[in-house]
Design a protein around this motif. Sequence first.
Motif, PDB file in Angstrom:
ATOM      1  N   SER A 125      -7.584   3.109   3.902  1.00 27.00           N
ATOM      2  CA  SER A 125      -6.585   3.777   3.029  1.00 27.00           C
ATOM      3  C   SER A 125      -6.862   2.944   1.638  1.00 27.00           C
ATOM      4  O   SER A 125      -6.541   3.748   0.612  1.00 27.00           O
ATOM      5  CB  SER A 125      -5.016   2.911   3.278  1.00 27.00           C
ATOM      6  N   LEU A 126      -7.433   2.005   1.652  1.00 28.20           N
ATOM      7  CA  LEU A 126      -7.837   1.270   0.391  1.00 28.20           C
ATOM      8  C   LEU A 126      -8.947   1.858  -0.263  1.00 28.20           C
ATOM      9  O   LEU A 126      -9.154   1.944  -1.452  1.00 28.20           O
ATOM     10  CB  LEU A 126      -8.199  -0.265   0.651  1.00 28.20           C
ATOM     11  N   PHE A 164      -0.249   6.547  -7.108  1.00 25.96           N
ATOM     12  CA  PHE A 164      -1.205   7.656  -7.263  1.00 25.96           C
ATOM     13  C   PHE A 164      -1.058   9.049  -6.626  1.00 25.96           C
ATOM     14  O   PHE A 164      -1.804   9.939  -6.062  1.00 25.96           O
ATOM     15  CB  PHE A 164      -2.476   7.136  -6.826  1.00 25.96           C
ATOM     16  N   TYR A 176       0.958   1.251  -4.176  1.00 23.90           N
ATOM     17  CA  TYR A 176      -0.521   1.985  -4.645  1.00 23.90           C
ATOM     18  C   TYR A 176      -0.355   3.240  -4.411  1.00 23.90           C
ATOM     19  O   TYR A 176      -0.743   4.339  -5.249  1.00 23.90           O
ATOM     20  CB  TYR A 176      -1.589   1.261  -3.571  1.00 23.90           C
ATOM     21  N   ARG A 177      -0.040   3.708  -3.029  1.00 26.88           N
ATOM     22  CA  ARG A 177       0.008   5.258  -2.802  1.00 26.88           C
ATOM     23  C   ARG A 177       0.994   5.939  -3.705  1.00 26.88           C
ATOM     24  O   ARG A 177       0.793   7.172  -3.908  1.00 26.88           O
ATOM     25  CB  ARG A 177       0.226   5.574  -1.517  1.00 26.88           C
ATOM     26  N   ILE A 208      -7.613   4.752  -1.941  1.00 25.88           N
ATOM     27  CA  ILE A 208      -6.829   4.379  -3.080  1.00 25.88           C
ATOM     28  C   ILE A 208      -7.875   4.143  -4.232  1.00 25.88           C
ATOM     29  O   ILE A 208      -7.631   4.446  -5.373  1.00 25.88           O
ATOM     30  CB  ILE A 208      -6.137   3.056  -3.031  1.00 25.88           C
ATOM     31  N   ASP A 264       0.933  -0.967   0.000  1.00 23.45           N
ATOM     32  CA  ASP A 264       0.058  -0.160  -0.016  1.00 23.45           C
ATOM     33  C   ASP A 264       0.684   1.052   0.093  1.00 23.45           C
ATOM     34  O   ASP A 264       0.722   2.101  -0.908  1.00 23.45           O
ATOM     35  CB  ASP A 264      -0.959   0.038   1.321  1.00 23.45           C
TER      36      ASP A 264
END
Length: 322
Positions: A151-152, A99, A95-96, A155, A91
């Motif tokens: 957090s997801l 983005f 992911y973070r 995302i 994450d």
Amino acid sequence: MAKVKYYYDADTLSYRKIAVKKSDYYKKSIFGFLAILLIAFFGFIVFSQLIMSPNERAVNRENENLQLNLDLLSKRIGESSAILNELQERDNNIYRMYFEANPIPDEQRKAGFGGVNRYKGLEGYDNSKMIKQLTMDVDILSKQLVVQSKSLDEIVTLAKEKEKMLASIPAILPVKLVDLTRMASGYKWRMHPILKIRKFHKGMDFTAPIGTPIYASGNGTVTRSGRSATFGRVVYIEHGYGYKTIYAHMSKIKAVNGQTVKRGDLIGYVGNTGRSVSAHLHYEIHKNGRPLNPINFYYGDLTPEEFAAMQKASEEEGQSYD
């Protein structure tokens, strides 16, 4: 009366009495006493098992089963925590980062619980230590799951926004490549065909027959659709994220003010209106009010070879058509 023991003395050819030392006597007494205690201890254990009631045996089996379940639960919590740690790592670092979102610090992910002793009610039992530790582990795991879940969710929102942004940014030619006669002028200083002075050309000119379709290069909203002295029939599209495109010198406009368009939608036709000396489309891209070179925004429409050829043509000297 204790038995008296003798031994045969070969030197005197006679039997002599064996003298027993007091220390040996004491040792034998102590060992004998210890042996009696051990026999009594093991005998008590065997006897207690034999005389244990069915309820006591059931309680013992239940305690053993509880201990086994606690051990299994502890193992599963450890496995779940390891999986969550791996997800947290992806994450933050994948992911973070993709983005362009700030990673969540460990202090926030693994923050403890303050305040009163929330586990005081678990004290006073045979397995209090293990039960308190398992409860604490479950609480920490639950809190980390809540943080990761939020957090997801963030995302997912960022992904949708990223998808929207990628669809909005101008990314194709406003006129199909097969319809172009040539690219007449690029983004640089040029000789103006009417004013006969060197003037910075803020866009690109695409020559094509009058009536050739013109397409929106990205999703957006039409903010101007009409005539101007310089651009003739012209369409402005606001794409969001600071981007705006201009399509000038049209022969006919199809898009109307306030219309929402998608990339590839027909918005008008090539013409020769306004300050223009030949049929062509004058195309500009602006970001936050500043013009950009459109050559950098055709990645969704050209092969590497086609892009190289267009880039070379855009750098050639010559006058513009407007």
